[in-house]
Design a protein around this motif. Structure first.
Motif, PDB file in Angstrom:
ATOM      1  N   LEU A   1       0.949  -1.235   0.138  1.00  0.00           N
ATOM      2  CA  LEU A   1      -0.214  -0.143  -0.022  1.00  0.00           C
ATOM      3  C   LEU A   1       0.896   1.127   0.108  1.00  0.00           C
ATOM      4  CD1 LEU A   1      -2.794  -1.175   2.549  1.00  0.00           C
ATOM      5  CD2 LEU A   1      -3.086  -0.981   0.284  1.00  0.00           C
ATOM      6  N   LYS A   2       1.852   1.281   0.665  1.00  0.00           N
ATOM      7  CA  LYS A   2       2.876   2.300   0.756  1.00  0.00           C
ATOM      8  C   LYS A   2       3.293   2.729  -0.365  1.00  0.00           C
ATOM      9  CE  LYS A   2       4.327   2.073   5.458  1.00  0.00           C
ATOM     10  NZ  LYS A   2       5.621   1.528   6.309  1.00  0.00           N
ATOM     11  N   ARG A   3       3.744   1.606  -1.069  1.00  0.00           N
ATOM     12  CA  ARG A   3       4.598   1.749  -2.445  1.00  0.00           C
ATOM     13  C   ARG A   3       3.452   2.273  -3.498  1.00  0.00           C
ATOM     14  NH1 ARG A   3       9.508  -2.312  -3.454  1.00  0.00           N
ATOM     15  NH2 ARG A   3      10.351  -2.486  -1.094  1.00  0.00           N
TER      16      ARG A   3
ATOM     17  N   THR B   1      10.711 -11.386  -1.423  1.00  0.00           N
ATOM     18  CA  THR B   1      11.054 -10.863  -2.845  1.00  0.00           C
ATOM     19  C   THR B   1       9.891 -11.349  -3.749  1.00  0.00           C
ATOM     20  OG1 THR B   1      13.392 -10.589  -2.664  1.00  0.00           O
ATOM     21  CG2 THR B   1      12.480 -10.980  -4.853  1.00  0.00           C
ATOM     22  N   TYR B   2       9.419 -10.554  -4.353  1.00  0.00           N
ATOM     23  CA  TYR B   2       8.313 -10.969  -5.587  1.00  0.00           C
ATOM     24  C   TYR B   2       8.735 -10.442  -7.058  1.00  0.00           C
ATOM     25  CZ  TYR B   2       5.090 -11.404  -1.536  1.00  0.00           C
ATOM     26  OH  TYR B   2       4.549 -11.941  -0.362  1.00  0.00           O
ATOM     27  N   GLY B   3       8.022 -10.899  -7.679  1.00  0.00           N
ATOM     28  CA  GLY B   3       8.322 -10.535  -9.385  1.00  0.00           C
ATOM     29  C   GLY B   3       7.226 -11.237 -10.036  1.00  0.00           C
ATOM     30  N   PRO B   4       7.293 -10.773 -11.387  1.00  0.00           N
ATOM     31  CA  PRO B   4       6.062 -11.295 -12.282  1.00  0.00           C
ATOM     32  C   PRO B   4       6.235 -12.561 -12.250  1.00  0.00           C
ATOM     33  CG  PRO B   4       7.223  -9.426 -13.373  1.00  0.00           C
ATOM     34  CD  PRO B   4       8.086  -9.877 -12.092  1.00  0.00           C
ATOM     35  N   ASP B   5       7.501 -13.294 -12.356  1.00  0.00           N
ATOM     36  CA  ASP B   5       7.405 -14.895 -12.204  1.00  0.00           C
ATOM     37  C   ASP B   5       7.648 -15.494 -10.985  1.00  0.00           C
ATOM     38  OD1 ASP B   5       7.263 -14.689 -15.033  1.00  0.00           O
ATOM     39  OD2 ASP B   5       9.416 -14.343 -15.102  1.00  0.00           O
TER      40      ASP B   5
ATOM     41  N   PRO C   1      -3.982   4.371  -3.831  1.00  0.00           N
ATOM     42  CA  PRO C   1      -3.827   3.115  -4.305  1.00  0.00           C
ATOM     43  C   PRO C   1      -4.994   2.222  -4.777  1.00  0.00           C
ATOM     44  CG  PRO C   1      -4.581   3.210  -1.924  1.00  0.00           C
ATOM     45  CD  PRO C   1      -4.542   4.615  -2.521  1.00  0.00           C
ATOM     46  N   SER C   2      -4.809   2.434  -6.329  1.00  0.00           N
ATOM     47  CA  SER C   2      -5.820   1.823  -6.886  1.00  0.00           C
ATOM     48  C   SER C   2      -5.471   0.303  -7.008  1.00  0.00           C
ATOM     49  CB  SER C   2      -5.870   2.184  -8.605  1.00  0.00           C
ATOM     50  OG  SER C   2      -4.613   1.841  -9.285  1.00  0.00           O
ATOM     51  N   ARG C   3      -6.451  -0.602  -7.332  1.00  0.00           N
ATOM     52  CA  ARG C   3      -6.107  -1.957  -7.684  1.00  0.00           C
ATOM     53  C   ARG C   3      -4.984  -2.464  -8.356  1.00  0.00           C
ATOM     54  NH1 ARG C   3     -12.399  -4.161  -8.175  1.00  0.00           N
ATOM     55  NH2 ARG C   3     -12.727  -3.764  -5.915  1.00  0.00           N
ATOM     56  N   GLU C   4      -4.838  -1.701  -9.437  1.00  0.00           N
ATOM     57  CA  GLU C   4      -3.656  -1.931 -10.521  1.00  0.00           C
ATOM     58  C   GLU C   4      -2.597  -1.530  -9.863  1.00  0.00           C
ATOM     59  OE1 GLU C   4      -2.776  -0.853 -15.023  1.00  0.00           O
ATOM     60  OE2 GLU C   4      -4.454   0.099 -14.254  1.00  0.00           O
ATOM     61  N   LYS C   5      -2.420  -0.471  -9.135  1.00  0.00           N
ATOM     62  CA  LYS C   5      -1.115   0.237  -8.464  1.00  0.00           C
ATOM     63  C   LYS C   5      -0.717  -0.474  -7.693  1.00  0.00           C
ATOM     64  CE  LYS C   5      -1.913   5.113  -9.522  1.00  0.00           C
ATOM     65  NZ  LYS C   5      -2.061   6.624  -8.910  1.00  0.00           N
ATOM     66  N   ILE C   6      -1.987  -1.091  -6.686  1.00  0.00           N
ATOM     67  CA  ILE C   6      -1.237  -2.194  -5.750  1.00  0.00           C
ATOM     68  C   ILE C   6      -0.558  -3.357  -6.054  1.00  0.00           C
ATOM     69  CG2 ILE C   6      -2.086  -3.487  -3.573  1.00  0.00           C
ATOM     70  CD1 ILE C   6      -4.290  -1.485  -3.258  1.00  0.00           C
TER      71      ILE C   6
ATOM     72  N   GLU D   1       4.543  -6.435  -6.673  1.00  0.00           N
ATOM     73  CA  GLU D   1       5.478  -6.981  -7.643  1.00  0.00           C
ATOM     74  C   GLU D   1       6.822  -6.245  -7.646  1.00  0.00           C
ATOM     75  OE1 GLU D   1       4.131  -8.053 -11.502  1.00  0.00           O
ATOM     76  OE2 GLU D   1       3.457  -9.986 -11.117  1.00  0.00           O
ATOM     77  N   SER D   2       6.946  -5.100  -7.152  1.00  0.00           N
ATOM     78  CA  SER D   2       8.287  -4.333  -7.204  1.00  0.00           C
ATOM     79  C   SER D   2       8.963  -4.652  -5.808  1.00  0.00           C
ATOM     80  CB  SER D   2       7.890  -2.920  -7.244  1.00  0.00           C
ATOM     81  OG  SER D   2       7.350  -2.360  -5.750  1.00  0.00           O
ATOM     82  N   ILE D   3       8.425  -5.510  -4.888  1.00  0.00           N
ATOM     83  CA  ILE D   3       8.956  -5.808  -3.591  1.00  0.00           C
ATOM     84  C   ILE D   3      10.241  -6.445  -4.100  1.00  0.00           C
ATOM     85  CG2 ILE D   3       8.968  -6.911  -1.609  1.00  0.00           C
ATOM     86  CD1 ILE D   3       6.051  -5.646  -1.230  1.00  0.00           C
TER      87      ILE D   3
END
Length: 372
Positions: A317-319, A347-351, A324-329, A334-336
């Motif tokens: 939510l902070k990022r 750690t996350y990412g698209p994969d 914070p729209s659904r898309e932005k969240i 995924e940027s974490i």
């Protein structure tokens, strides 16, 4: 069931319609079995999450907005979980879903997540089906059941235990846990002496218990939830079996220990978070201090699961920024990369939406507490 958090959220939403100056809220939805066989664990994971969420709100919230958790009771019924999720997403217009409980229950709400582009953070299940293939809108925090079950079998084999029975709920959760157990047994070159499944809705444990007793099993892994493990354990003892009972972290709550009663001592429960008394982990120390401030004497493994999930949610939510729209969240989560929860990194990412891989074992001591 709708918790006071839900009522508060509803009131805040209503006020915002008539009072433009009212502080904006970030609505987060939760559906879980607040009643039924997993109620004790659900309450503790939610309490753990609220330790962190309430502390964030006390400091002004996220980007000036308070987080309001709308919690609905699905009675541990997958159909009701899906309907609750629909209400939360389509009617309450929540920004994200959070900390639901159960494997088939999570599977039931995936179509809604995909349809509306809503993330689910920290599902309280270690189902492999939520990890591989990657589910676009699901961000796991805890390790998988397969990893837990495999570790449990490896541990039993290392103790010289060779006669192991497996019993599991006839659903996706049960099948998942047994798959992990079979991996561990294969690695140890062991074959289970009994493998039995049961109807999750209407279990009949006495016949299974008799089979396990006749097979002279030294240990039995029960891949089941809450009261089912309690009832199965009672049936096992009534059948004359003294087999070591082993179960997974979905039962890692203080409420579960109490429900076991006289059969609690010696039960092995796998864990997916550090020892709840290990203050060398900053996350554990944080949670303990916040719990103490609320008048709680101690925290449980289930509370730590909720606490960790809440930290990931808040970071997302902070990022996501001030709106914070659904898309932005989704993009924010995924940027974490290497986010420190307090001794454990996510750690996350698209994969990769896996989250943590931490797995450990505990045993219930004579004092009714988990021991590592």
């Amino acid at each position: 069931m709708k918790t006071w958090h839900a009522l508060w959220a509803g009131a805040a939403l209503a006020l915002s319609l008539f009072a433009p100056s009212a502080q904006a809220q970030i609505l987060i939805g939760q559906t879980a079995g607040f009643s039924g066989q997993v109620a004790a664990g659900v309450k503790e994971t939610t309490d753990g999450a609220l330790l962190y969420i309430d502390s964030v709100n006390a400091k002004g919230g996220v980007n000036g907005q308070k987080i309001e958790l709308i919690s609905l009771d699905d009675k541990f019924d997958p159909k009701l979980a899906a309907e609750n999720a629909r209400k939360l997403i389509e009617e309450n217009n929540v920004s994200a879903m959070f900390l639901n409980r159960g494997t088939p229950h999570t599977e039931a709400i995936i179509p809604l997540l995909d349809k509306h582009g809503v993330v689910l953070v920290g599902p309280s299940t270690g189902a492999m089906v939520l990890h591989q293939p990657v589910r676009k809108y699901i961000f796991n925090v805890r390790a998988t059941y397969q990893r837990e079950a495999e570790k449990a079998m490896t541990h039993l084999a290392s103790m010289g235990i060779t006669r192991i029975a497996l019993m599991y709920a006839d659903d996706s959760f049960g099948a998942d846990g047994i798959a992990g157990a079979q991996k561990g047994l294969t690695a140890a070159k062991l074959t289970p002496v009994v493998v039995e499944k049961f109807d999750r809705a209407k279990p009949d444990f006495p016949p299974i218990a008799v089979k396990i007793a006749k097979a002279d099993a030294q240990a039995v892994l029960m891949v089941a939830s809450g009261s089912a493990v309690v009832d199965a354990g009672n049936a096992l003892r009534s059948a004359g079996s003294g087999a070591q009972i082993v179960t997974l972290s979905n039962n890692a709550s203080g409420g579960f220990i109490k429900s076991l009663g006289a059969n609690a001592r010696g039960v092995i429960v796998t864990q997916v978070y550090p020892n709840e008394r290990a203050v060398t982990f900053p996350m554990v120390k944080e949670a303990q201090e916040l719990a103490k401030a609320k008048g709680l004497t101690e925290i449980s493994p289930a509370m730590l699961e909720g606490y960790a999930a809440a930290k990931v949610l808040v970071e997302g939510l902070k990022r996501a920024g001030p709106k914070p729209s659904r898309e932005k969240i989704h993009a924010a989560l995924e940027s974490i990369k290497k986010f420190d929860l307090g001794g454990l990194e996510v750690t996350y990412g698209p994969d990769d939406h896996t989250g943590l891989d931490f797995a450990d074992l505990s045993i219930i001591g004579t004092d009714g507490r988990f021991r590592r």
